[in-house]
Scaffold this motif. Structure first.
Motif, PDB file in Angstrom:
ATOM      1  N   ARG A  11      34.856  43.404  40.756  1.00  0.00           N
ATOM      2  CA  ARG A  11      34.403  42.042  41.011  1.00  0.00           C
ATOM      3  C   ARG A  11      33.054  41.747  40.356  1.00  0.00           C
ATOM      4  NH1 ARG A  11      36.020  38.430  44.713  1.00  0.00           N
ATOM      5  NH2 ARG A  11      37.984  38.835  45.770  1.00  0.00           N
ATOM      6  N   ILE A  13      30.268  40.875  38.002  1.00  0.00           N
ATOM      7  CA  ILE A  13      30.233  40.271  36.666  1.00  0.00           C
ATOM      8  C   ILE A  13      28.861  40.448  36.021  1.00  0.00           C
ATOM      9  CG2 ILE A  13      32.111  38.619  37.032  1.00  0.00           C
ATOM     10  CD1 ILE A  13      29.953  36.508  37.695  1.00  0.00           C
ATOM     11  N   ALA A 213      30.076  36.772  43.289  1.00  0.00           N
ATOM     12  CA  ALA A 213      31.349  37.394  42.934  1.00  0.00           C
ATOM     13  C   ALA A 213      32.008  38.019  44.167  1.00  0.00           C
ATOM     14  CB  ALA A 213      31.134  38.455  41.865  1.00  0.00           C
ATOM     15  N   LYS A 214      31.323  37.954  45.297  1.00  0.00           N
ATOM     16  CA  LYS A 214      31.813  38.553  46.547  1.00  0.00           C
ATOM     17  C   LYS A 214      32.131  40.028  46.346  1.00  0.00           C
ATOM     18  CE  LYS A 214      34.092  34.184  47.524  1.00  0.00           C
ATOM     19  NZ  LYS A 214      34.885  33.414  48.449  1.00  0.00           N
ATOM     20  N   ARG A 258      41.850  47.183  33.505  1.00  0.00           N
ATOM     21  CA  ARG A 258      43.123  46.478  33.411  1.00  0.00           C
ATOM     22  C   ARG A 258      43.635  46.395  31.977  1.00  0.00           C
ATOM     23  NH1 ARG A 258      44.313  42.972  37.512  1.00  0.00           N
ATOM     24  NH2 ARG A 258      45.423  41.666  36.038  1.00  0.00           N
ATOM     25  N   LYS A 259      42.714  46.587  31.046  1.00  0.00           N
ATOM     26  CA  LYS A 259      43.046  46.242  29.661  1.00  0.00           C
ATOM     27  C   LYS A 259      44.271  46.990  29.149  1.00  0.00           C
ATOM     28  CE  LYS A 259      38.615  46.442  28.662  1.00  0.00           C
ATOM     29  NZ  LYS A 259      38.103  45.864  29.868  1.00  0.00           N
ATOM     30  N   ALA A 260      45.099  46.255  28.446  1.00  0.00           N
ATOM     31  CA  ALA A 260      46.325  46.839  27.900  1.00  0.00           C
ATOM     32  C   ALA A 260      45.979  47.742  26.736  1.00  0.00           C
ATOM     33  CB  ALA A 260      47.250  45.726  27.439  1.00  0.00           C
TER      34      ALA A 260
ATOM     35  N   GLU B  92      36.893  29.906  50.872  1.00  0.00           N
ATOM     36  CA  GLU B  92      36.974  30.635  49.609  1.00  0.00           C
ATOM     37  C   GLU B  92      35.911  30.152  48.618  1.00  0.00           C
ATOM     38  OE1 GLU B  92      39.243  28.535  50.880  1.00  0.00           O
ATOM     39  OE2 GLU B  92      40.649  27.792  49.357  1.00  0.00           O
ATOM     40  N   LEU B  93      35.345  28.982  48.873  1.00  0.00           N
ATOM     41  CA  LEU B  93      34.287  28.479  47.991  1.00  0.00           C
ATOM     42  C   LEU B  93      32.941  29.140  48.276  1.00  0.00           C
ATOM     43  CD1 LEU B  93      35.129  24.668  48.100  1.00  0.00           C
ATOM     44  CD2 LEU B  93      35.306  26.146  46.106  1.00  0.00           C
ATOM     45  N   ASN B  94      32.815  29.775  49.422  1.00  0.00           N
ATOM     46  CA  ASN B  94      31.523  30.352  49.807  1.00  0.00           C
ATOM     47  C   ASN B  94      31.369  31.766  49.253  1.00  0.00           C
ATOM     48  OD1 ASN B  94      30.978  28.056  51.372  1.00  0.00           O
ATOM     49  ND2 ASN B  94      32.103  28.906  53.111  1.00  0.00           N
ATOM     50  N   ALA B 231      32.500  33.795  33.174  1.00  0.00           N
ATOM     51  CA  ALA B 231      31.774  34.731  34.040  1.00  0.00           C
ATOM     52  C   ALA B 231      30.264  34.637  33.815  1.00  0.00           C
ATOM     53  CB  ALA B 231      32.257  36.158  33.800  1.00  0.00           C
ATOM     54  N   ALA B 238      33.511  32.317  39.080  1.00  0.00           N
ATOM     55  CA  ALA B 238      34.191  33.380  38.326  1.00  0.00           C
ATOM     56  C   ALA B 238      35.085  34.246  39.212  1.00  0.00           C
ATOM     57  CB  ALA B 238      33.155  34.245  37.605  1.00  0.00           C
ATOM     58  N   HIS B 239      34.727  34.386  40.493  1.00  0.00           N
ATOM     59  CA  HIS B 239      35.533  35.274  41.354  1.00  0.00           C
ATOM     60  C   HIS B 239      36.980  34.794  41.473  1.00  0.00           C
ATOM     61  CE1 HIS B 239      35.608  32.654  44.992  1.00  0.00           C
ATOM     62  NE2 HIS B 239      34.470  32.214  44.508  1.00  0.00           N
ATOM     63  N   HIS B 242      39.171  36.645  39.142  1.00  0.00           N
ATOM     64  CA  HIS B 242      39.520  37.965  39.679  1.00  0.00           C
ATOM     65  C   HIS B 242      40.632  37.835  40.707  1.00  0.00           C
ATOM     66  CE1 HIS B 242      38.874  42.080  41.095  1.00  0.00           C
ATOM     67  NE2 HIS B 242      38.974  41.591  42.321  1.00  0.00           N
ATOM     68  N   GLU B 243      40.495  36.823  41.552  1.00  0.00           N
ATOM     69  CA  GLU B 243      41.501  36.657  42.608  1.00  0.00           C
ATOM     70  C   GLU B 243      42.861  36.274  42.020  1.00  0.00           C
ATOM     71  OE1 GLU B 243      38.922  34.192  44.952  1.00  0.00           O
ATOM     72  OE2 GLU B 243      37.692  35.986  45.235  1.00  0.00           O
ATOM     73  N   GLN B 245      43.922  37.393  39.153  1.00  0.00           N
ATOM     74  CA  GLN B 245      44.470  38.664  38.662  1.00  0.00           C
ATOM     75  C   GLN B 245      45.011  39.496  39.814  1.00  0.00           C
ATOM     76  OE1 GLN B 245      40.786  39.584  36.465  1.00  0.00           O
ATOM     77  NE2 GLN B 245      42.059  39.949  34.667  1.00  0.00           N
ATOM     78  N   GLN B 246      44.269  39.491  40.925  1.00  0.00           N
ATOM     79  CA  GLN B 246      44.731  40.250  42.096  1.00  0.00           C
ATOM     80  C   GLN B 246      46.078  39.722  42.581  1.00  0.00           C
ATOM     81  OE1 GLN B 246      42.540  42.839  41.713  1.00  0.00           O
ATOM     82  NE2 GLN B 246      42.719  43.042  43.922  1.00  0.00           N
ATOM     83  N   ALA B 249      48.234  37.330  38.302  1.00  0.00           N
ATOM     84  CA  ALA B 249      48.092  36.590  37.050  1.00  0.00           C
ATOM     85  C   ALA B 249      47.598  37.505  35.937  1.00  0.00           C
ATOM     86  CB  ALA B 249      47.116  35.429  37.226  1.00  0.00           C
ATOM     87  N   LYS B 250      47.975  37.145  34.741  1.00  0.00           N
ATOM     88  CA  LYS B 250      47.460  37.830  33.573  1.00  0.00           C
ATOM     89  C   LYS B 250      46.417  36.918  32.939  1.00  0.00           C
ATOM     90  CE  LYS B 250      49.285  40.701  29.943  1.00  0.00           C
ATOM     91  NZ  LYS B 250      50.398  41.087  29.115  1.00  0.00           N
ATOM     92  N   LYS B 264      36.592  41.347  31.505  1.00  0.00           N
ATOM     93  CA  LYS B 264      37.370  41.286  32.751  1.00  0.00           C
ATOM     94  C   LYS B 264      38.827  40.928  32.499  1.00  0.00           C
ATOM     95  CE  LYS B 264      33.900  42.125  35.498  1.00  0.00           C
ATOM     96  NZ  LYS B 264      33.886  43.359  36.311  1.00  0.00           N
ATOM     97  N   ALA B 265      39.150  40.607  31.256  1.00  0.00           N
ATOM     98  CA  ALA B 265      40.486  40.107  30.959  1.00  0.00           C
ATOM     99  C   ALA B 265      41.486  41.240  30.808  1.00  0.00           C
ATOM    100  CB  ALA B 265      40.454  39.273  29.680  1.00  0.00           C
ATOM    101  N   ASP B 266      42.772  40.905  30.911  1.00  0.00           N
ATOM    102  CA  ASP B 266      43.817  41.869  30.637  1.00  0.00           C
ATOM    103  C   ASP B 266      43.940  42.105  29.141  1.00  0.00           C
ATOM    104  OD1 ASP B 266      45.414  42.199  33.380  1.00  0.00           O
ATOM    105  OD2 ASP B 266      44.677  40.156  33.178  1.00  0.00           O
TER     106      ASP B 266
END
Lengths: 260, 871
Positions: A11, A13, A213-214, A258-260, B92-94, B231, B238-239, B242-243, B245-246, B249-250, B264-266
């Motif tokens: 998480r 960043i 980013a929690k 995660r990267k392919a 979720e906004l907090n 990000a 930005a989180h 991540h969510e 992807q969790q 999503a790709k 952070k991307a796939d």
């Protein structure tokens, strides 16, 4: 009760919000950072490591690891460094004699020393501020018949800039250890306290509250129902330099690649 | 672990403050009391547990436009700490907020904080800090007299106001708009001035921009990011990536350069600079060739089924067809819409209904491809082909091999990703300013829009086509306050001020040019292109007067004549919205205005009454500024329209209130009413009335075929890839092709919001107080540049120096400089290098901040060398 923290590196960043909110709320003088965010493998934050398509950028926030077997606590000759009843490693600023054994002992480099009165450093940084007052002001005062209000305003700004951060002192335990004060005395060592001024009043550390980013969780490691305990139970975590046997209470969820 | 850094106070700072200590009697008292006293009993430091902290919720709202609720803890009338309010009912906004907002007190009490009104010392050189403190009366009287002189000499339209980020301050920013409307002054629109207006949005969808709010990101299952570093530029949001992807999503990032977001991307694809359109067109070809497109969606909602006349290359109009009555042309079509012609599967012509997308249309009966001979009303017979067929033909140029050559991306990846994108819904395509702040940025956006539209990913939760750059957009009707009796100020695009008027322009330009500026929270003398020329305009007297209203003394202050000290978001009440969430929020005063600073409504009201006593009545003259602000908010809420209906000031005082929208469920979905209810494109873009933007897409549909003559002449009727620099840098000076081979990218820093926070001491520490140039290590080696060494970045228009950072994530042939430094922190100005190339397609219409020439920040070439080495 045993307070600990879990940081999810997937998480994170690298935005440094934790470092800045820590600095602001704990009234750290210029040059002092209790909490830093590194980009692993490079000194330049948020730049890539590697070559061509094989690049990575992974972040590592580091503050006091709140060891259960803390080298700093062992070497402190005055018991200024101590564990509170929640296992948090704190420094009693009234007991610290500035010998800096703890800094030498800490494997994580998170302790910092007040070579100067932090108020001096802050006043200097607030600057140049001072200089802005300069001669122009004096002539202007004369023109305005000696009215003092402009300079009053500027000095207020300087003073306010020097007095940012949580203002009230925090005493801990029956012995009334002084564990937070807005300006630490010259000659003491300081570091992250898990925001003693907040956590002792039931609030979360500033970095945990502020992380956009929690990525950070904080709570009681001895309570199996706490969020941190549940994370430790369900995820694989690492601690920094476990080989030292310091048993930190700050845990990291490693990045998932995660990267392919 | 690295050692903790030691105190880095510069020697200069130390010497200066020693001087101050010794030199000024007034100050030394305070500083001495701070530094000198060691005992904690000193009242300046006395920790007083009995003194409660007061907590005030406000909204951090600079030009990131994030609109983050913050709580300031106040003691003794001073801000002590700031932390996120984290009070959004949708948890979720907090917490919304970042390192800049949390250290905002460094600006509230910053070294460059404005304290009192100031006037430039007569005869002193613009650009120097040579000002005299004056009373408000003197400052305002002088401003009024000088403005009147300019208006008398050149006409009031020669006075231009710059208001940045309108929606971050409806009351105080609106006050300047109101005053400009009364006084007949001009206005520069911030959205096009900043280059943030994505021209593909008005061209394709007829809107200023429409994007998913960030809490829709986790609803996507395929996220394609082109040239956006979310990000870093959307830290509080930005989180949600991540969510996503969790949730499965790709995320794919297409960017020449590696970034935090790419990390952070796939998948990260380092495409060639300026090749985004080719990537999109290569993928569109795969999607069409393999029949992976959503045929019904395309038929109903886009202009692709419509016939294009081969003689004129324009859309065939139903009204021009012989016996058009037989086509069933809808009656009462407004002047800003057109009925076009499509062919049914049984070969008959039909007229489109531009007012109602779902009106008696059976998509299965529409032929997407084909040609027809059509007899016109005048008896001529013309050949016509559907736009979709023309698109298919055009895409023949984007086979996998050609696309690979243009983009540097393996053809196999293009095909694979195209198939995945077409078969994984919802698809969300995000295109950032780094993608479109180019001369051909409009083409890139139009090409990229093909992907979500061909695949039917518009109007669905999580799908869509979003940009997150800049200061767009107004979310309710502001006219009740921003205009006077329906009349607002006339807009003059800023690009013409730096470039000069063009032959192709549709906007009006004052006959005597712009001779005076009133700048409100904007720093054009650092932050706009050719700003060395802007500075010259001030120095040579063309720009006769600059009035600057800001809470800080910026570079632009130094080029101003009159400085009016405004306030931060902790010193006033203000009404705020953001594009990335649905909440209406207030700024609220945590402290009294610092020094003699005043909320801007007060300043503009005082200026107004000095200009004309009749103006007074428009600004609630009988009320104190806080009360007047409240009245303006009540007025805006009462007349703001459906989005804010029923919302009260009293509710807002307690916390954020969600605005209304027309989508099902809790989340607002862009174009929901168009896709689900068949309303024509576009939805309204405030503050413009619908007809002003509806003319952009006269078909009432998503348009890929633009038939205004300029598009046809340029060969851009359909989206096409065009190489960067050819029509700009190389056309202006052919020697640039050889002499300046590096793409000059001036990206955002996490430590600033453009040039706001440039002097934030804490954030400067994180930057080592150093401007840096990121270069590829191989390029650096070829130039003999070492890490941390000083380099000069230059072209014929300007030059700056910075410290080299060798970053293997920077593509060879690119250099990256993080924008936002002030003049006195650099040797020169980084924006001086950038030329205001104006693309004629941006001039087809002029609707301020909706269809207007944009600053193409990235369309710039440079070279670099070690400092001290001649070329």
């Amino acid at each position: 009760m045993k307070n600990g923290m879990v940081i999810d590196l997937d998480r994170c960043i690298g935005c440094q919000t934790c470092a800045v909110v820590c600095k602001m709320h704990n009234s750290l003088a210029p040059g002092v950072w209790w909490n830093r965010v590194f980009t692993q493998g490079t000194d330049e934050h948020q730049t890539a490591v590697g070559e061509n398509d094989n690049l990575q950028m992974e972040f590592l926030p580091v503050s006091c690891q709140m060891c259960s077997d803390a080298a700093c606590e062992k070497v402190c000759p005055t018991q200024a460094s101590y564990y509170d009843q929640n296992g948090t490693v704190l420094v009693d600023y009234e007991k610290c004699i500035g010998c800096r054994y703890c800094m030498a002992a800490c494997p994580y480099g998170v302790r910092q020393f007040n070579w100067r009165d932090p108020r001096e450093t802050k006043a200097e940084a607030a600057h140049e501020t001072a200089v802005a007052l300069d001669a122009g002001l004096a002539t202007n005062e004369a023109e305005l018949g000696g009215v003092d209000r402009w300079s009053f305003a500027r000095t207020q700004v300087v003073e306010a800039a020097c007095l940012l951060g949580y203002p009230n002192p925090q005493f801990e335990g029956a012995a009334h250890h002084l564990v937070y004060t807005q300006n630490r005395p010259r000659g003491v060592v300081e570091k992250c306290t898990f925001c003693a001024q907040y956590t002792q009043n039931g609030e979360l550390p500033a970095c945990v509250r502020a992380c956009p980013a929690k990525a950070r969780s904080f709570g009681d490691l001895s309570d199996p129902t706490s969020e941190v305990s549940r994370m430790l139970a369900s995820c694989s975590t690492v601690r920094l330099r476990e080989d030292y046997g310091t048993e930190p209470k700050v845990y990291y969820l490693p990045p998932s690649n995660r990267k392919a | 672990m690295p050692e903790p850094t030691v105190d880095k106070i510069s020697r200069r700072g130390f010497v200066k403050s020693c001087v101050a200590l010794g030199g000024t009697a007034v100050l030394s008292g305070t500083i001495a009391s701070i530094i000198g006293a060691r005992d904690t009993d000193n009242p300046a430091f006395a920790a007083n547990p009995d003194k409660p902290l007061r907590h005030v919720r406000s909204t951090c709202s600079p030009n990131c436009t994030g609109g983050c609720g913050m709580v300031a803890a106040v003691q003794d009338g001073k801000i002590k700490t700031i932390i996120q309010a984290a009070d959004y009912p949708e948890v979720e906004l907090n917490p919304r907020g970042c390192l800049k907002g949390l250290s905002m007190s460094n600006l509230v009490y910053g070294p460059n904080r404005m304290i009192v009104p100031q006037l430039r010392v007569d005869g002193s050189k613009p650009g120097t800090d040579n000002f005299t403190d004056v009373t408000w009366e003197e400052a305002l009287d002088t401003a009024a007299v000088r403005l009147q002189e300019i208006a008398d000499k050149y006409g009031p339209e020669s006075i231009a106001c710059i208001v940045q980020v309108a929606a971050t301050g409806h009351v105080h920013k609106g006050a300047l708009s109101r005053l400009a409307a009364l006084a007949g002054w001009s206005m520069h629109g911030g959205y096009d001035m900043n280059g943030d207006l994505p021209m593909s949005a008005p061209m394709t969808f007829g809107v200023q921009s429409e994007e998913n709010e960030s809490y829709c990101w986790p609803d996507a299952r395929y996220i394609m990011v082109f040239g956006s570093n979310l990000a870093a530029t959307r830290i509080p949001d930005a989180h949600f990536l991540h969510e996503a992807q969790q949730a499965g999503a790709k995320m794919l990032v297409f960017d020449p350069n590696y970034s935090v977001t790419a990390s952070k991307a796939d998948e990260w694809h380092s495409i060639n600079v300026g090749s985004d359109a080719a990537v999109a067109l290569g993928m569109a070809r795969v999607i069409i060739d393999e029949g992976l497109y959503d045929s019904n969606f395309v038929k109903i909602y886009s202009d692709l089924p419509f016939l294009i006349r081969r003689d004129t290359n324009q859309k065939l109009l139903a009204q021009d067809v012989a016996a058009s009555a037989g086509l069933d042309v809808p009656a009462d079509i407004p002047c800003y819409r057109r009925s076009h012609v499509f062919v049914t599967t049984d070969g008959r012509l039909r007229a489109s209904n531009p007012q109602e997308l779902l009106a008696d249309v059976v998509p299965e009966h529409i032929a997407l491809e084909g040609s027809a001979s059509v007899q016109l009303g005048d008896g001529r017979i013309v050949e016509a082909t559907t736009a979709f067929s023309l698109l298919r033909t055009q895409l023949e140029d984007y086979g996998l091999e050609q696309t690979e050559q243009l983009t540097g991306m393996p053809g196999a990846d293009i095909a694979r990703i195209a198939r995945q994108a077409a078969t994984t819904s919802p698809l969300h395509l995000i295109y950032g300013a780094s993608n479109y702040q180019w001369y051909h940025g409009d083409l890139k956006g139009r090409a990229l829009a093909l992907l979500p539209v061909l695949t039917g990913n518009i109007g669905n939760l999580g799908g869509g086509f979003s940009t997150y750059a800049g200061q767009y957009r107004m979310r309710f009707k502001p006219a009740a306050w921003w205009k006077v009796d329906g009349k607002g100020p006339a807009f003059v695009p800023f690009e013409y001020v730096v470039h000069g008027p063009t032959e192709t322009m549709t906007a009006r330009f004052p006959k005597n040019g712009i001779r005076a500026w009133i700048i409100f929270c904007c720093n054009p003398f650092d932050q706009h292109n050719l700003n060395n020329q802007l500075r010259e305009q001030k120095q040579n007297g063309h720009l006769e007067l600059v009035i600057n209203l800001d809470f800080q003394k910026t570079t632009s202050s130094l080029y101003s004549d009159i400085l009016l000290p405004g306030v931060t978001w902790y010193e006033k009440t203000e009404l705020v919205t953001s594009p990335v969430h649905q909440y209406l929020q207030l700024m609220q005063p945590a402290i009294e205005p610092v020094g003699q600073c005043r909320p801007e409504l007060w300043i503009f009201r005082e200026l107004a009454r000095r200009l004309d006593t009749d103006f007074d009545q428009y600004f609630f003259p009988e009320l104190g500024v806080e009360e007047a602000t409240s009245e303006v908010i009540r007025l805006l809420l009462a007349q703001g329209g459906d989005e804010v209906e029923g919302i009260t000031l009293e509710q807002l005082r307690k916390g954020p209130v969600k605005m209304h929208h027309g989508s099902y469920g809790t989340k607002r979905i862009p174009f929901y009413e168009q896709i689900h209810d068949g309303q024509p494109f576009p939805p309204v873009s405030y503050p413009e009335p619908l007809e002003n933007t509806a003319q952009f897409v006269k078909s009432g549909r998503i348009e890929f075929y633009k038939d205004e003559p300029t598009f046809i002449e340029l060969g851009e009727a359909l989206p096409v890839h065009k190489a960067p620099y050819e029509e700009t840098e190389y056309a202006l000076d052919p020697t640039y092709r050889e002499r300046f081979r590096f793409s000059y990218i001036t990206r955002n820093s996490i430590h600033r919001v453009h040039s706001t926070h440039a002097d934030n001491q804490v954030l400067l520490e994180l930057k080592d107080h150093r401007p840096k140039l990121l270069v590829n290590p191989h390029d650096a080696a070829a130039k003999g540049v070492q890490a941390d060494s000083k380099v000069e970045i230059y072209n014929d228009r300007g030059s700056i120096t910075a410290f080299a950072v060798l970053d293997p994530g920077v593509k060879s042939g690119v250099v990256i400089f993080e924008e936002g430094w002030w003049q006195d922190q650099l040797n020169g100005s980084y924006n001086a290098l950038i030329y205001p190339h104006i693309k004629p397609t941006h001039e087809v219409y002029f609707v301020p901040q909706m269809w207007s020439p944009n600053t193409n920040w990235n369309e710039c070439l440079c070279d670099f060398r070690p400092v001290g080495v001649e070329p």
